[in-house]
Design a protein around this motif. Structure first.
Motif, PDB file in Angstrom:
ATOM      1  N   GLU A  68       0.824  -1.208   0.000  1.00  5.94           N
ATOM      2  CA  GLU A  68       0.000   0.000   0.000  1.00  5.94           C
ATOM      3  C   GLU A  68       0.858   1.259   0.000  1.00  5.94           C
ATOM      4  O   GLU A  68       1.804   1.381   0.775  1.00  5.94           O
ATOM      5  CB  GLU A  68      -0.900  -0.011   1.240  1.00  5.94           C
ATOM      6  CG  GLU A  68      -1.813   1.197   1.376  1.00  5.94           C
ATOM      7  CD  GLU A  68      -2.612   1.184   2.666  1.00  5.94           C
ATOM      8  OE1 GLU A  68      -3.259   2.203   2.969  1.00  5.94           O
ATOM      9  OE2 GLU A  68      -2.581   0.155   3.372  1.00  5.94           O
ATOM     10  N   GLU A  69       0.495   2.205  -0.859  1.00  5.55           N
ATOM     11  CA  GLU A  69       1.135   3.509  -0.827  1.00  5.55           C
ATOM     12  C   GLU A  69       0.513   4.371   0.259  1.00  5.55           C
ATOM     13  O   GLU A  69      -0.688   4.294   0.516  1.00  5.55           O
ATOM     14  CB  GLU A  69       0.980   4.224  -2.168  1.00  5.55           C
ATOM     15  CG  GLU A  69       1.886   3.708  -3.259  1.00  5.55           C
ATOM     16  CD  GLU A  69       2.060   4.725  -4.369  1.00  5.55           C
ATOM     17  OE1 GLU A  69       3.157   4.776  -4.950  1.00  5.55           O
ATOM     18  OE2 GLU A  69       1.111   5.476  -4.658  1.00  5.55           O
ATOM     19  N   GLY A  70       1.342   5.201   0.889  1.00  3.06           N
ATOM     20  CA  GLY A  70       0.811   6.104   1.896  1.00  3.06           C
ATOM     21  C   GLY A  70       1.908   6.778   2.681  1.00  3.06           C
ATOM     22  O   GLY A  70       3.103   6.666   2.376  1.00  3.06           O
ATOM     23  N   ILE A  71       1.497   7.502   3.705  1.00  2.00           N
ATOM     24  CA  ILE A  71       2.401   8.198   4.615  1.00  2.00           C
ATOM     25  C   ILE A  71       2.004   7.825   6.031  1.00  2.00           C
ATOM     26  O   ILE A  71       0.814   7.811   6.361  1.00  2.00           O
ATOM     27  CB  ILE A  71       2.298   9.726   4.443  1.00  2.00           C
ATOM     28  CG1 ILE A  71       2.704  10.149   3.021  1.00  2.00           C
ATOM     29  CG2 ILE A  71       3.176  10.452   5.452  1.00  2.00           C
ATOM     30  CD1 ILE A  71       2.518  11.636   2.736  1.00  2.00           C
ATOM     31  N   VAL A  72       2.986   7.483   6.859  1.00  2.00           N
ATOM     32  CA  VAL A  72       2.710   7.254   8.277  1.00  2.00           C
ATOM     33  C   VAL A  72       3.262   8.443   9.063  1.00  2.00           C
ATOM     34  O   VAL A  72       4.309   8.996   8.726  1.00  2.00           O
ATOM     35  CB  VAL A  72       3.322   5.926   8.785  1.00  2.00           C
ATOM     36  CG1 VAL A  72       2.686   4.745   8.084  1.00  2.00           C
ATOM     37  CG2 VAL A  72       4.832   5.893   8.605  1.00  2.00           C
ATOM     38  N   TYR A  73       2.529   8.835  10.093  1.00  2.00           N
ATOM     39  CA  TYR A  73       2.854  10.021  10.885  1.00  2.00           C
ATOM     40  C   TYR A  73       3.129   9.634  12.333  1.00  2.00           C
ATOM     41  O   TYR A  73       2.562   8.662  12.860  1.00  2.00           O
ATOM     42  CB  TYR A  73       1.691  11.015  10.880  1.00  2.00           C
ATOM     43  CG  TYR A  73       1.342  11.579   9.524  1.00  2.00           C
ATOM     44  CD1 TYR A  73       1.922  12.768   9.071  1.00  2.00           C
ATOM     45  CD2 TYR A  73       0.418  10.942   8.704  1.00  2.00           C
ATOM     46  CE1 TYR A  73       1.588  13.301   7.828  1.00  2.00           C
ATOM     47  CE2 TYR A  73       0.077  11.465   7.463  1.00  2.00           C
ATOM     48  CZ  TYR A  73       0.669  12.636   7.032  1.00  2.00           C
ATOM     49  OH  TYR A  73       0.343  13.159   5.803  1.00  2.00           O
ATOM     50  N   ALA A  74       4.002  10.404  12.961  1.00  2.00           N
ATOM     51  CA  ALA A  74       4.260  10.226  14.392  1.00  2.00           C
ATOM     52  C   ALA A  74       4.568  11.583  15.009  1.00  2.00           C
ATOM     53  O   ALA A  74       5.208  12.436  14.379  1.00  2.00           O
ATOM     54  CB  ALA A  74       5.432   9.273  14.629  1.00  2.00           C
ATOM     55  N   ASP A  75       4.103  11.772  16.239  1.00  2.00           N
ATOM     56  CA  ASP A  75       4.397  12.983  17.002  1.00  2.00           C
ATOM     57  C   ASP A  75       5.496  12.657  18.011  1.00  2.00           C
ATOM     58  O   ASP A  75       5.318  11.789  18.878  1.00  2.00           O
ATOM     59  CB  ASP A  75       3.140  13.479  17.712  1.00  2.00           C
ATOM     60  CG  ASP A  75       2.071  13.927  16.727  1.00  2.00           C
ATOM     61  OD1 ASP A  75       2.402  14.689  15.799  1.00  2.00           O
ATOM     62  OD2 ASP A  75       0.906  13.497  16.862  1.00  2.00           O
TER      63      ASP A  75
END
Length: 348
Positions: free
Chosen positions: A268-275
């Motif tokens: 899957e294409e995408g972006i994962v985010y983290a704070d």
């Protein structure tokens, strides 16, 4: 809890062997990450124009059909493609870490650029030692590329692929008090069942970097689709023989080594985010800081030459190098416990 930094790790497929189209996609992903509130976006190794899977797919004499196209689609650091990415970083006020095949005259390098939110190029580095078959296509970096830089987000550094298996390179990074580390990877698993190159092994060494360095590690990876695999066809038109499908493992690890993002499906294409709360690093280093209070420099030390190296220098530059060498290699005053005892005379 302190002030947080939001990071974005890309898991996507480049437009294989097409630097213009991949640059367009890079700019779209930058805009998407900025909309998602990211302060920093990390792209994979040789994202532009895609990792050269043909190096692992065919004998050297069958690679030539791809080599010329790869050269033609590798951007220069001062070329229009990187300039467009810098403009996008400035437009969206976001730090961008992008991996690309850099063309410099007749040579290629596996490079990374860290671009600040004002569009300034704050770090340009080249992979210190391309891995195995990569050395047939790419040149090497030098010690000046092993660098951690101050940014408004914290101290940021980057390495690529199996640089994360080089203990001394990693230690040189740890010793610079790195806080946010970008780990650029290609599509994982392209060599099938080779254990050392499996996604599990690669993610294990990425996680180890977070643990040893007490740093947040942002891992970005490529994926390869069925259509992408056919960009490197066999004689009968089939996909590249090393293709296993997917290969995406983008994620973020915290300084205690726990994964702090939910992984996407490898296809899957995408972006994962983290704070990121950088104050978490203090707690991690309070336990173990291998380049700080947990070091034993009286037993083992790293000699790190961070001077840039060029194949051609002027006499004025040569004089400066020689003077610098005297400083670097000159006599060192040893502590008493470091001095070697004179050997006893040999009895005949």
């Amino acid at each position: 809890m302190g002030e947080t930094v939001r990071v974005a790790a890309v898991q996507a497929e480049p437009v294989w062997l097409d630097m213009e189209a991949t640059t367009d996609k890079t700019i779209r992903l930058i805009a998407e990450a900025a909309t998602g509130g990211a302060d920093l976006i990390a792209f994979p190794e040789t994202w532009i124009p895609g990792y050269p899977v043909f190096l692992w797919s065919y004998p050297v004499y069958e690679q030539m059909q791809f080599v010329a196209r790869y050269h033609a689609n590798s951007p220069a650091i001062d070329g229009p493609q990187i300039a467009r990415i810098r403009e996008a970083a400035q437009q969206h006020s976001i730090t961008v870490v992008v991996g690309f095949s850099e063309k410099d005259a007749g040579s290629l390098y596996m490079s990374q650029a860290v671009i600040g939110p004002g569009g300034d190029l704050v770090l340009h580095r080249r992979k210190l030692k391309p891995t195995h078959a990569e050395r047939t296509l790419f040149g090497e970096g030098d010690g000046s590329d092993i660098k951690v830089i101050d940014t408004p987000l914290g101290r940021v550094g980057a390495l690529q692929c199996f640089e994360h298996l080089q203990p001394l390179t990693k230690y040189a990074m740890y010793a610079q008090n790195e806080q946010i580390h970008v780990a650029g990877w290609p599509c994982l698993g392209i060599l099938g069942n080779v254990p050392a190159l499996s996604p599990e092994s690669i993610m294990a060494c990425t996680q180890t970097y977070a643990l040893e360095g007490s740093a947040f590690v942002v891992a970005a990876t490529q994926i390869m689709s069925d259509d992408g695999a056919r960009k490197f066809p066999t004689a009968d038109g089939g996909p590249t023989p090393v293709y296993t499908g997917g290969g995406g493992y983008a994620r973020v690890y915290g300084p205690h080594s726990a994964m702090i993002t939910q992984p996407l499906d490898p296809t899957e294409e995408g972006i994962v985010y983290a704070d990121l709360d950088l104050s978490d690093i203090d707690l991690a280093k309070n336990t173990v800081d291998p380049a700080g209070h947990y070091a034993r420099p009286d037993v083992t030390r790293l000699v790190f030459d961070d001077r840039p190296r060029k194949p051609v220098i002027t006499p004025r530059e040569q004089a400066a190098v020689e003077l610098d060498s005297l400083d670097f290699n000159g006599p060192v005053e040893l502590e008493p416990q470091d001095r070697l005892r004179e050997p006893a005379p040999t009895q005949l």
